[in-house]
Structures are given as structure tokens and as C-alpha cells.
Design a protein around this motif. Structure first.
Motif, PDB file in Angstrom:
ATOM      1  N   LEU A 194       1.130  -0.954  -0.103  1.00 35.82           N
ATOM      2  CA  LEU A 194       0.031  -0.355  -0.337  1.00 35.82           C
ATOM      3  C   LEU A 194       1.155   1.277   0.145  1.00 35.82           C
ATOM      4  CD1 LEU A 194      -2.540   1.245   0.582  1.00 35.82           C
ATOM      5  CD2 LEU A 194      -2.632   1.211   2.679  1.00 35.82           C
ATOM      6  N   PHE A 195       1.916   2.064   0.090  1.00 28.96           N
ATOM      7  CA  PHE A 195       2.759   1.891   0.631  1.00 28.96           C
ATOM      8  C   PHE A 195       4.208   2.232  -0.071  1.00 28.96           C
ATOM      9  CE2 PHE A 195       6.369   4.622   3.678  1.00 28.96           C
ATOM     10  CZ  PHE A 195       6.211   5.899   3.653  1.00 28.96           C
ATOM     11  N   SER A 196       4.824   3.033  -0.175  1.00 31.00           N
ATOM     12  CA  SER A 196       5.506   2.938  -1.332  1.00 31.00           C
ATOM     13  C   SER A 196       7.282   3.364  -0.640  1.00 31.00           C
ATOM     14  CB  SER A 196       5.787   3.608  -2.856  1.00 31.00           C
ATOM     15  OG  SER A 196       6.973   3.684  -3.165  1.00 31.00           O
ATOM     16  N   HIS A 197       7.789   2.384  -0.472  1.00 31.73           N
ATOM     17  CA  HIS A 197       9.891   2.648  -0.472  1.00 31.73           C
ATOM     18  C   HIS A 197      10.181   3.663  -1.036  1.00 31.73           C
ATOM     19  CE1 HIS A 197       9.740  -0.203   3.269  1.00 31.73           C
ATOM     20  NE2 HIS A 197       8.853   0.506   3.396  1.00 31.73           N
ATOM     21  N   VAL A 218       6.508 -15.641  -1.660  1.00 28.97           N
ATOM     22  CA  VAL A 218       4.822 -15.344  -1.842  1.00 28.97           C
ATOM     23  C   VAL A 218       3.594 -15.489  -3.239  1.00 28.97           C
ATOM     24  CG1 VAL A 218       3.580 -13.392  -1.522  1.00 28.97           C
ATOM     25  CG2 VAL A 218       5.162 -13.764   0.407  1.00 28.97           C
ATOM     26  N   LYS A 219       4.496 -14.998  -4.033  1.00 26.03           N
ATOM     27  CA  LYS A 219       4.153 -14.873  -5.345  1.00 26.03           C
ATOM     28  C   LYS A 219       3.402 -16.162  -6.263  1.00 26.03           C
ATOM     29  CE  LYS A 219       7.847 -13.426  -7.327  1.00 26.03           C
ATOM     30  NZ  LYS A 219       8.858 -12.647  -8.472  1.00 26.03           N
ATOM     31  N   THR A 220       3.955 -17.195  -4.985  1.00 23.53           N
ATOM     32  CA  THR A 220       3.956 -18.744  -6.283  1.00 23.53           C
ATOM     33  C   THR A 220       2.398 -19.191  -5.222  1.00 23.53           C
ATOM     34  OG1 THR A 220       5.226 -19.706  -4.127  1.00 23.53           O
ATOM     35  CG2 THR A 220       6.426 -19.553  -6.123  1.00 23.53           C
ATOM     36  N   GLN A 221       2.243 -18.483  -3.839  1.00 25.39           N
ATOM     37  CA  GLN A 221       1.177 -19.443  -3.143  1.00 25.39           C
ATOM     38  C   GLN A 221      -0.049 -18.083  -3.603  1.00 25.39           C
ATOM     39  OE1 GLN A 221       2.764 -17.139   0.701  1.00 25.39           O
ATOM     40  NE2 GLN A 221       0.382 -18.072   1.212  1.00 25.39           N
ATOM     41  N   VAL A 222       0.091 -17.132  -4.358  1.00 21.65           N
ATOM     42  CA  VAL A 222      -1.588 -16.470  -4.274  1.00 21.65           C
ATOM     43  C   VAL A 222      -2.272 -16.262  -5.408  1.00 21.65           C
ATOM     44  CG1 VAL A 222      -0.401 -13.952  -2.956  1.00 21.65           C
ATOM     45  CG2 VAL A 222       0.314 -14.704  -5.446  1.00 21.65           C
ATOM     46  N   ASP A 223      -2.891 -16.054  -5.300  1.00 20.48           N
ATOM     47  CA  ASP A 223      -4.143 -16.356  -6.413  1.00 20.48           C
ATOM     48  C   ASP A 223      -4.138 -14.967  -7.673  1.00 20.48           C
ATOM     49  OD1 ASP A 223      -6.347 -17.981  -5.064  1.00 20.48           O
ATOM     50  OD2 ASP A 223      -6.972 -16.358  -4.132  1.00 20.48           O
ATOM     51  N   GLN A 224      -3.553 -14.018  -7.321  1.00 19.68           N
ATOM     52  CA  GLN A 224      -3.309 -12.932  -8.134  1.00 19.68           C
ATOM     53  C   GLN A 224      -2.431 -12.471  -7.812  1.00 19.68           C
ATOM     54  OE1 GLN A 224      -5.734 -12.755 -11.413  1.00 19.68           O
ATOM     55  NE2 GLN A 224      -3.954 -11.863 -12.022  1.00 19.68           N
ATOM     56  N   LEU A 225      -1.442 -12.316  -9.270  1.00 21.20           N
ATOM     57  CA  LEU A 225      -0.387 -11.290  -9.188  1.00 21.20           C
ATOM     58  C   LEU A 225      -0.536 -10.012  -9.289  1.00 21.20           C
ATOM     59  CD1 LEU A 225       2.864 -13.073  -9.733  1.00 21.20           C
ATOM     60  CD2 LEU A 225       2.462 -12.855  -7.712  1.00 21.20           C
ATOM     61  N   VAL A 226      -0.298  -8.819  -9.316  1.00 18.80           N
ATOM     62  CA  VAL A 226      -0.824  -7.531  -9.614  1.00 18.80           C
ATOM     63  C   VAL A 226       0.263  -6.686  -9.391  1.00 18.80           C
ATOM     64  CG1 VAL A 226      -2.692  -7.012  -8.614  1.00 18.80           C
ATOM     65  CG2 VAL A 226      -0.979  -6.841  -7.245  1.00 18.80           C
ATOM     66  N   GLY A 227       0.468  -5.460 -10.211  1.00 19.95           N
ATOM     67  CA  GLY A 227       1.898  -4.735 -10.079  1.00 19.95           C
ATOM     68  C   GLY A 227       2.880  -4.392  -9.295  1.00 19.95           C
ATOM     69  N   SER A 228       3.729  -3.986  -8.994  1.00 24.49           N
ATOM     70  CA  SER A 228       4.561  -3.316  -7.969  1.00 24.49           C
ATOM     71  C   SER A 228       3.640  -2.086  -7.064  1.00 24.49           C
ATOM     72  CB  SER A 228       5.624  -2.996  -8.213  1.00 24.49           C
ATOM     73  OG  SER A 228       5.596  -1.403  -8.935  1.00 24.49           O
ATOM     74  N   CYS A 229       4.001  -1.288  -6.505  1.00 22.54           N
ATOM     75  CA  CYS A 229       2.908  -0.717  -5.025  1.00 22.54           C
ATOM     76  C   CYS A 229       2.726   0.800  -6.060  1.00 22.54           C
ATOM     77  CB  CYS A 229       4.023  -0.840  -3.571  1.00 22.54           C
ATOM     78  SG  CYS A 229       3.474   0.857  -2.141  1.00 22.54           S
ATOM     79  N   GLU A 230       3.925   1.016  -6.582  1.00 21.61           N
ATOM     80  CA  GLU A 230       3.662   2.214  -7.687  1.00 21.61           C
ATOM     81  C   GLU A 230       3.564   1.881  -8.597  1.00 21.61           C
ATOM     82  OE1 GLU A 230       6.878   1.609  -4.548  1.00 21.61           O
ATOM     83  OE2 GLU A 230       7.259   1.062  -6.092  1.00 21.61           O
ATOM     84  N   GLU A 231       2.865   1.061  -9.076  1.00 19.00           N
ATOM     85  CA  GLU A 231       2.089   0.819 -10.508  1.00 19.00           C
ATOM     86  C   GLU A 231       0.392   0.414  -9.961  1.00 19.00           C
ATOM     87  OE1 GLU A 231       5.096  -1.254 -13.567  1.00 19.00           O
ATOM     88  OE2 GLU A 231       3.888  -2.761 -11.278  1.00 19.00           O
ATOM     89  N   GLY A 232       0.534   0.457  -7.910  1.00 13.10           N
ATOM     90  CA  GLY A 232      -0.897   0.993  -8.026  1.00 13.10           C
ATOM     91  C   GLY A 232      -1.470  -0.765  -8.200  1.00 13.10           C
ATOM     92  N   ALA A 233      -0.739  -1.329  -7.328  1.00 15.90           N
ATOM     93  CA  ALA A 233      -0.999  -3.197  -6.166  1.00 15.90           C
ATOM     94  C   ALA A 233      -2.597  -3.095  -6.149  1.00 15.90           C
ATOM     95  CB  ALA A 233       0.415  -3.472  -5.946  1.00 15.90           C
ATOM     96  N   PHE A 234      -2.471  -1.924  -4.870  1.00 18.22           N
ATOM     97  CA  PHE A 234      -3.453  -2.699  -4.196  1.00 18.22           C
ATOM     98  C   PHE A 234      -4.742  -1.622  -4.981  1.00 18.22           C
ATOM     99  CE2 PHE A 234      -6.256   0.531  -1.754  1.00 18.22           C
ATOM    100  CZ  PHE A 234      -6.859  -1.256   0.047  1.00 18.22           C
ATOM    101  N   ALA A 235      -4.061  -0.956  -5.578  1.00 20.45           N
ATOM    102  CA  ALA A 235      -6.091  -0.398  -6.661  1.00 20.45           C
ATOM    103  C   ALA A 235      -6.490  -1.307  -7.004  1.00 20.45           C
ATOM    104  CB  ALA A 235      -5.353   0.908  -7.311  1.00 20.45           C
ATOM    105  N   TYR A 287       8.138   7.468  -0.351  1.00 22.64           N
ATOM    106  CA  TYR A 287       7.698   7.355   1.516  1.00 22.64           C
ATOM    107  C   TYR A 287       6.621   7.875   1.220  1.00 22.64           C
ATOM    108  CZ  TYR A 287      12.690   7.114   2.215  1.00 22.64           C
ATOM    109  OH  TYR A 287      14.471   6.811   2.630  1.00 22.64           O
ATOM    110  N   SER A 288       5.330   7.560   0.876  1.00 21.62           N
ATOM    111  CA  SER A 288       4.037   7.949   0.692  1.00 21.62           C
ATOM    112  C   SER A 288       3.333   6.455  -0.185  1.00 21.62           C
ATOM    113  CB  SER A 288       3.599   9.136  -0.396  1.00 21.62           C
ATOM    114  OG  SER A 288       3.801   8.806  -1.757  1.00 21.62           O
ATOM    115  N   ILE A 289       2.054   6.897   0.245  1.00 21.57           N
ATOM    116  CA  ILE A 289       0.719   6.058  -0.519  1.00 21.57           C
ATOM    117  C   ILE A 289       0.401   6.703  -1.769  1.00 21.57           C
ATOM    118  CG2 ILE A 289      -1.637   5.246  -0.479  1.00 21.57           C
ATOM    119  CD1 ILE A 289      -1.182   5.391   2.853  1.00 21.57           C
ATOM    120  N   PRO A 290       1.121   5.914  -3.330  1.00 21.72           N
ATOM    121  CA  PRO A 290       0.292   6.269  -4.221  1.00 21.72           C
ATOM    122  C   PRO A 290      -1.059   6.734  -4.571  1.00 21.72           C
ATOM    123  CG  PRO A 290       1.463   4.102  -4.314  1.00 21.72           C
ATOM    124  CD  PRO A 290       0.912   4.671  -2.592  1.00 21.72           C
TER     125      PRO A 290
END
Length: 279
Positions: free
Chosen positions: A13-16, A243-260, A19-22
Motif C-alpha cells: 500500500l505504501f511505497s518505500h 509469496v508470489k507462488t502461493q497467491v491467486d493473483q499477481l498485480v503490479g508493484s506498489c508504485e504501479e498501484g498494486a493495492f488499487a 515514502y507515501s501512499i500512491p
């Protein structure tokens, strides 16, 4: 129907990098709650390191929960009620201090509410202070005079290469605690069996929500249990491999809006289920 989204914070959710939430993630949090899905932040940060993000997300006004200290604390944002669910015993903290003293170049930090009391200072703790924004009190031989309150979690930090060996020694030596390598320079320590998923299960039970109605997104080793529990799971494409191998869906990086991106998929799935009259 997904009724709760549990989100890791750092690099999810928060980008290192910034240093902010996109902005795209902030907007998605509003859409999520407007559609009746509860937002739960699930983090290894202590609560003091979440308060600014809680304010940005307007969680005190719009509701939501924070699982802090890797599952040892639960905060109801709307009511302001903060509950210590689990803590390390005095004997366990003594054991951790003895371990730290026996291994040069390793720092022990113990949570005391909104402060971390440390027996040294290193680059990993400095990054925590810079990125997360928490305070450290560095003390010497009188370390235990500052440990007066329940310690929800502790951590061993140091050079990442050295910490590989320290982690192996800790797993051989330290008993009745949970050890999680949350980052290259961080070995988190919580009471035995305590992790984000444990508190999420308890929260779902209290809400009368099945785990199939829980979605989760995270990128690190300390997210694996909650991702495994969730009915729908997501990870950024730069998450750790396990983690990547266990989840149902991969999304973009945090900076690309993973949460969104995860929110968009959740709301799309909920809409389809509503249209088909399923729950």
C-alpha cells in the motif's frame, strides 16, 4: 462476496520509493469502503508507525481496523480502542537480551507501546526510523529499567548477510516465540503462534464473516499465513518468491498501484456475484 480486504502496508500500500501512499491507492481505498468492504491494515509496524497513514486514509472517520505489531495489537480506528492481544513475557525478553549480548553486531529492539527500546543502533533501525517514522530509545546496561509495559513484539536487526547466520542460530536457540524474517535486515519476534492471520481469524469470527469473504494482499514472508487463510489473495509482482507462488493473483508493484488493482478485481467480482444473486 468479499467483505474485508486485509492489506499489508510496506511495499504493498505504501511505497518505500516515494515514502507515501500512491494517489491511485488512496482513491481505491475510498472506492472499496464506498462499496461496503471493510479495510484492515495488517502490518508488522507498531501502531505509532501507522498513525500518519491512518490519518491519510481517514480511517478514524470512515472506519476500519489496524492489526499492528504483526498480529499482537488490534486497533479499532473509529472507536479508538487499542487492544494488546499478545505480549512477550519478562522471561522471554531476558532470553532475547542474552541472545543479543552473545552475538556481536546484532541489535535487539523491544516494543514499549509507541516506542522501541534498543540496545544499539544500526542501518536497519535507521531505515525504520526514516521510512516508518518510529522513535527508538537506545539504552545501555540499564536496558531492563525501560521495559515496564507489555512488549507486543521485538526484533533482531543487523547486516543482512550476518543476519542469515543469526537467524539460523536464533531458530536453534530461541524457544516459544515466532521468528519471521520480515526483511533483509529484520528478524521479527512475536509470542509463539502470533501472526497477522491469527488476529484476522479472530476478527472475522467476531464479524460473523467466513474466511472465504476475506481478501488479502501482501508481499513479504510475514504475510504468508494471512494470504493462505484468505478466500482471495493478491501479491505485487515484486513480492518475495514464496509469496508470489502461493497467491491467486499477481498485480503490479506498489508504485504501479498494486493495492488499487486488487481493489478493482474485488469490486468487479462482488458486482458479478450480486448480479447473479450469489453470496
Amino acid at each position: 462476496m468479499i467483505r474485508i480486504l486485509a492489506s499489508d502496508i510496506d511495499n504493498t500500500l505504501f511505497s518505500h520509493q516515494t515514502y507515501s501512499i500512491p494517489a491511485v491507492n488512496l482513491a481505491a481505498a475510498d472506492r472499496l469502503r464506498e462499496q461496503g468492504v471493510e479495510l484492515v491494515l495488517a502490518t508488522a509496524r507498531i501502531y505509532a508507525g501507522v498513525r500518519k497513514l491512518e490519518a491519510q486514509l481517514q480511517m478514524k472517520e470512515k472506519g476500519g481496523m489496524i492489526i499492528a505489531s504483526a498480529g499482537a495489537e488490534l486497533i479499532d480506528c473509529f472507536s479508538g480502542i487499542r487492544t494488546v492481544l499478545h505480549s512477550l513475557s519478562a522471561e522471554q525478553i531476558q532470553m532475547l537480551k542474552q541472545f543479543s549480548d552473545a552475538h556481536s553486531g546484532v541489535t535487539l529492539a523491544v516494543q514499549q507501546e509507541d516506542l522501541m527500546v534498543a540496545d544499539g543502533y544500526d542501518a536497519s533501525l535507521d531505515s525504520d526510523r526514516t521510512i516508518v517514522g518510529i522513535d527508538f530509545l537506545v539504552v545501555g546496561s540499564d536496558f531492563f529499567s525501560y521495559i515496564q509495559k507489555p512488549a507486543c513484539m521485538a526484533g533482531l536487526t543487523g547486516d543482512p548477510d550476518q543476519l542469515d547466520e543469526i537467524e539460523a542460530a536464533a531458530r536453534r536457540t530461541l524457544r516459544d516465540v515466532t521468528l519471521t524474517r520480515s526483511g533483509p535486515g529484520f528478524l521479527d519476534i512475536t509470542p509463539q503462534g502470533v501472526h497477522k492471520a491469527l488476529t484476522l481469524r479472530q476478527l472475522c469470527e467476531k464479524r460473523g464473516i467466513s474466511l472465504k469473504e476475506l481478501a488479502a494482499i501482501g508481499d513479504g514472508n510475514n504475510d504468508r499465513e494471512m494470504l493462505a487463510e484468505a478466500g482471495l489473495s493478491f501479491a505485487p509482482n515484486n513480492a518475495v518468491e514464496a509469496v508470489k507462488t502461493q497467491v491467486d493473483q499477481l498485480v503490479g508493484s506498489c508504485e504501479e498501484g498494486a493495492f488499487a488493482q486488487a481493489v478493482a478485481m474485488i469490486l468487479n467480482q462482488n458486482e458479478k456475484e450480486q448480479n447473479h444473486g450469489t453470496v
